[in-house]
Design a protein around this motif. Structure first.
Motif, short mmCIF file in Angstrom:
data_model
loop_
_atom_site.label_atom_id
_atom_site.label_comp_id
_atom_site.label_asym_id
_atom_site.label_seq_id
_atom_site.Cartn_x
_atom_site.Cartn_y
_atom_site.Cartn_z
N TYR A 1 -11.49 11.06 -8.95
CA TYR A 1 -12.93 11.23 -8.77
C TYR A 1 -13.71 10.25 -9.63
CZ TYR A 1 -17.53 13.44 -8.68
OH TYR A 1 -18.88 13.67 -8.55
N ALA A 2 -13.24 10.03 -10.87
CA ALA A 2 -14.01 9.22 -11.82
C ALA A 2 -13.78 7.73 -11.64
CB ALA A 2 -13.64 9.62 -13.25
N ALA A 3 -12.57 7.33 -11.20
CA ALA A 3 -12.20 5.91 -11.30
C ALA A 3 -12.05 5.19 -9.97
CB ALA A 3 -10.89 5.78 -12.09
N VAL A 4 -12.01 5.89 -8.84
CA VAL A 4 -11.70 5.23 -7.57
C VAL A 4 -12.96 4.91 -6.77
CG1 VAL A 4 -10.49 5.51 -5.37
CG2 VAL A 4 -9.42 6.25 -7.48
N HIS A 5 -14.00 5.71 -6.92
CA HIS A 5 -15.18 5.63 -6.06
C HIS A 5 -15.78 4.22 -6.01
CE1 HIS A 5 -18.90 6.63 -4.16
NE2 HIS A 5 -19.63 6.59 -5.25
N PHE A 6 -16.25 3.71 -7.14
CA PHE A 6 -16.88 2.38 -7.16
C PHE A 6 -15.87 1.25 -6.97
CE2 PHE A 6 -20.41 4.67 -9.21
CZ PHE A 6 -21.46 4.15 -8.49
N PRO A 7 -14.73 1.23 -7.69
CA PRO A 7 -13.79 0.11 -7.51
C PRO A 7 -13.28 -0.03 -6.08
CG PRO A 7 -13.29 1.28 -9.54
CD PRO A 7 -14.32 2.10 -8.82
N ALA A 8 -13.00 1.09 -5.40
CA ALA A 8 -12.49 0.99 -4.02
C ALA A 8 -13.54 0.39 -3.10
CB ALA A 8 -12.07 2.38 -3.53
N THR A 9 -14.79 0.79 -3.28
CA THR A 9 -15.86 0.25 -2.43
C THR A 9 -16.08 -1.23 -2.70
OG1 THR A 9 -16.91 2.43 -2.50
CG2 THR A 9 -18.23 0.59 -1.68
N ILE A 10 -16.05 -1.63 -3.96
CA ILE A 10 -16.24 -3.04 -4.30
C ILE A 10 -15.07 -3.87 -3.77
CG2 ILE A 10 -16.37 -4.67 -6.22
CD1 ILE A 10 -17.90 -2.51 -7.77
N ALA A 11 -13.84 -3.37 -3.93
CA ALA A 11 -12.68 -4.10 -3.42
C ALA A 11 -12.75 -4.25 -1.90
CB ALA A 11 -11.39 -3.37 -3.81
N PHE A 12 -13.22 -3.21 -1.22
CA PHE A 12 -13.40 -3.27 0.23
C PHE A 12 -14.40 -4.35 0.62
CE2 PHE A 12 -16.40 -1.66 3.52
CZ PHE A 12 -15.60 -1.83 4.63
N LEU A 13 -15.54 -4.40 -0.06
CA LEU A 13 -16.54 -5.42 0.26
C LEU A 13 -16.04 -6.83 -0.04
CD1 LEU A 13 -19.80 -3.65 -1.02
CD2 LEU A 13 -19.12 -4.05 1.36
N CYS A 14 -15.30 -6.99 -1.15
CA CYS A 14 -14.77 -8.31 -1.49
C CYS A 14 -13.76 -8.78 -0.44
CB CYS A 14 -14.12 -8.27 -2.87
SG CYS A 14 -15.28 -8.08 -4.24
N TRP A 15 -12.88 -7.89 -0.02
CA TRP A 15 -11.89 -8.28 1.00
C TRP A 15 -12.58 -8.63 2.30
CZ3 TRP A 15 -10.23 -6.84 5.82
CH2 TRP A 15 -9.00 -7.36 6.23
N MET A 16 -13.55 -7.83 2.70
CA MET A 16 -14.29 -8.12 3.92
C MET A 16 -15.01 -9.46 3.82
SD MET A 16 -14.13 -5.95 6.44
CE MET A 16 -14.01 -4.26 6.98
N TYR A 17 -15.56 -9.75 2.67
CA TYR A 17 -16.31 -11.00 2.50
C TYR A 17 -15.40 -12.21 2.72
CZ TYR A 17 -19.09 -14.69 0.34
OH TYR A 17 -19.78 -15.87 0.11
N TRP A 18 -14.20 -12.18 2.15
CA TRP A 18 -13.32 -13.33 2.23
C TRP A 18 -12.55 -13.40 3.54
CZ3 TRP A 18 -14.32 -17.14 -0.76
CH2 TRP A 18 -14.81 -16.93 -2.05
N ARG A 19 -12.19 -12.27 4.12
CA ARG A 19 -11.33 -12.27 5.29
C ARG A 19 -12.07 -11.97 6.59
NH1 ARG A 19 -5.94 -11.92 4.12
NH2 ARG A 19 -5.77 -12.51 6.33
N ARG A 20 -13.12 -11.19 6.56
CA ARG A 20 -13.86 -10.80 7.77
C ARG A 20 -15.36 -10.90 7.50
NH1 ARG A 20 -9.22 -10.93 8.87
NH2 ARG A 20 -7.97 -9.45 10.11
N PRO A 21 -15.92 -12.11 7.46
CA PRO A 21 -17.34 -12.25 7.08
C PRO A 21 -18.29 -11.46 7.96
CG PRO A 21 -16.23 -14.39 7.08
CD PRO A 21 -15.26 -13.42 7.68
N ALA A 22 -18.08 -11.47 9.27
CA ALA A 22 -18.98 -10.73 10.15
C ALA A 22 -18.88 -9.24 9.91
CB ALA A 22 -18.67 -11.05 11.62
N HIS A 23 -17.68 -8.73 9.68
CA HIS A 23 -17.50 -7.31 9.37
C HIS A 23 -18.05 -6.97 7.99
CE1 HIS A 23 -14.57 -7.79 12.66
NE2 HIS A 23 -14.80 -6.51 12.89
N TYR A 24 -18.03 -7.94 7.09
CA TYR A 24 -18.63 -7.71 5.78
C TYR A 24 -20.13 -7.45 5.90
CZ TYR A 24 -21.10 -8.96 1.54
OH TYR A 24 -21.99 -8.97 0.51
N VAL A 25 -20.82 -8.29 6.66
CA VAL A 25 -22.26 -8.12 6.83
C VAL A 25 -22.56 -6.77 7.48
CG1 VAL A 25 -24.31 -9.04 7.97
CG2 VAL A 25 -22.66 -10.60 6.94
#
Length: 321
Positions: free
Chosen positions: A136-160
């Motif tokens: 609950y304390a440690a996964v919420h923000f890091p998982a969302t940020i990691a998701f956005l970073c991966w989308m940005y580099w690998r799927r730009p349209a899906h990132y937007v």
């Protein structure tokens, strides 16, 4: 002899500035019509080529990666606006507990399973409940940020697309926090639940809500822990092609068990987050897996017009013309 001298009647070759004279049996204007047809065909080919070029250019624009610095500033600003917006909504303790009583009674009236059932499963062993608190304390923000970073580099349209959906969900959640402050079940005596983070640790909240300057503990509904986790799973399922991509749904499922079992959220908090996410997904159109929006079907070409020829009938010999 006259016929032999004159020869057979045929087409005269065109001279300078003249056009060929059609021979017997050849309709007048055939070459002109053929030229017009060729021009129309060339025009249609040019239009199709230009349309294909425009489609390719549009696809390149849609999959273009946004500027990194701009996106970093934008995403950071969204997180800060939400964080400080929750602090502005802090307080309203009396309203928060009244709303908590209403939510608890509504869940019992609908015969939803008690949150205590999930908590008892997690409290079979101290390592398990500590792991749930850590998740609950440690996964919420890091998982969302990691998701956005991966989308940005690998799927730009899906990132937007994902960033827009998350922004809409977060803005709607902040508005709901302001309109309906809600005490979590760990604070409500009627639930009989244990504040697992305070008893077993780790905890992200202060010991007393009034003195907690880092978070708003009366912002239980909706649960952005669940809303963001569900968007992460949906985004990865839409953007990837793996046959195992449905397993990403384990992330929001595990998040749901954690937020309920640690007595941080009600079932209704997760339902409200899912409803807001559904509305955001309806408002923001998702690209296909290739990273482009589905193209508009091309307009069928207009068939060439055939020049109208006046029908003539042979008149008998000697008839007046």
């Amino acid at each position: 002899m006259a016929a032999g001298i004159r020869g057979t009647r045929g087409r005269r070759p065109p001279g300078p500035g003249t056009t060929a004279t059609p021979g017997p049996g050849e309709p007048e204007g055939r070459e002109e019509a053929g030229g017009r047809d060729d021009d129309r065909a060339e025009g249609r080919d040019d239009d199709r080529a230009e349309g294909r070029d425009d489609d390719r250019a549009g696809s390149r624009e849609e999959v273009a990666r946004p500027p990194l610095l701009r996106e970093f500033v934008l995403v950071t600003a969204l997180f800060l606006v939400y964080k400080f917006g929750r602090l502005v909504a802090n307080g309203h303790e009396a309203r928060a507990f009244r709303n908590a009583d209403l939510v608890w009674d509504a869940e019992r009236a609908l015969h939803l399973p008690g949150e205590g059932t999930i908590q008892q499963l997690l409290m079979h062993g101290e390592p398990l409940i500590r792991a749930a608190n850590t998740y609950y304390a440690a996964v919420h923000f890091p998982a969302t940020i990691a998701f956005l970073c991966w989308m940005y580099w690998r799927r730009p349209a899906h990132y937007v697309w994902s960033r827009r959906v998350l922004a809409l969900v977060t803005a709607a959640a902040l508005a709901l926090h302001l309109l309906m402050p809600l005490a979590p079940p760990r604070m409500l005596a009627a639930t009989g639940l244990v504040d697992t983070a305070r008893v077993y640790g780790p905890s992200v909240y202060g010991a007393t809500p009034e003195a907690d300057s880092m978070a708003n503990q009366f912002a239980a509904m909706p649960s952005l822990h669940f809303g963001w986790a569900l968007m992460v799973a949906i985004g990865l399922i839409v953007a990837t092609r793996s046959r195992w991509r449905v397993l990403w749904l384990l992330h929001p499922l595990l998040t749901l068990l954690v937020i309920v079992g640690t007595a941080n959220h009600y079932w209704f908090d997760a339902l409200a987050a899912a409803a807001l996410l559904g509305l955001a997904l309806l408002a923001v159109r998702a690209p296909d897996r290739s990273g482009t929006t589905p193209p508009t079907p091309p307009t069928p070409p207009t068939p060439p017009t055939v020049p109208h020829q006046r029908r003539t009938s042979a008149l008998p010999a000697g008839a007046l013309r």
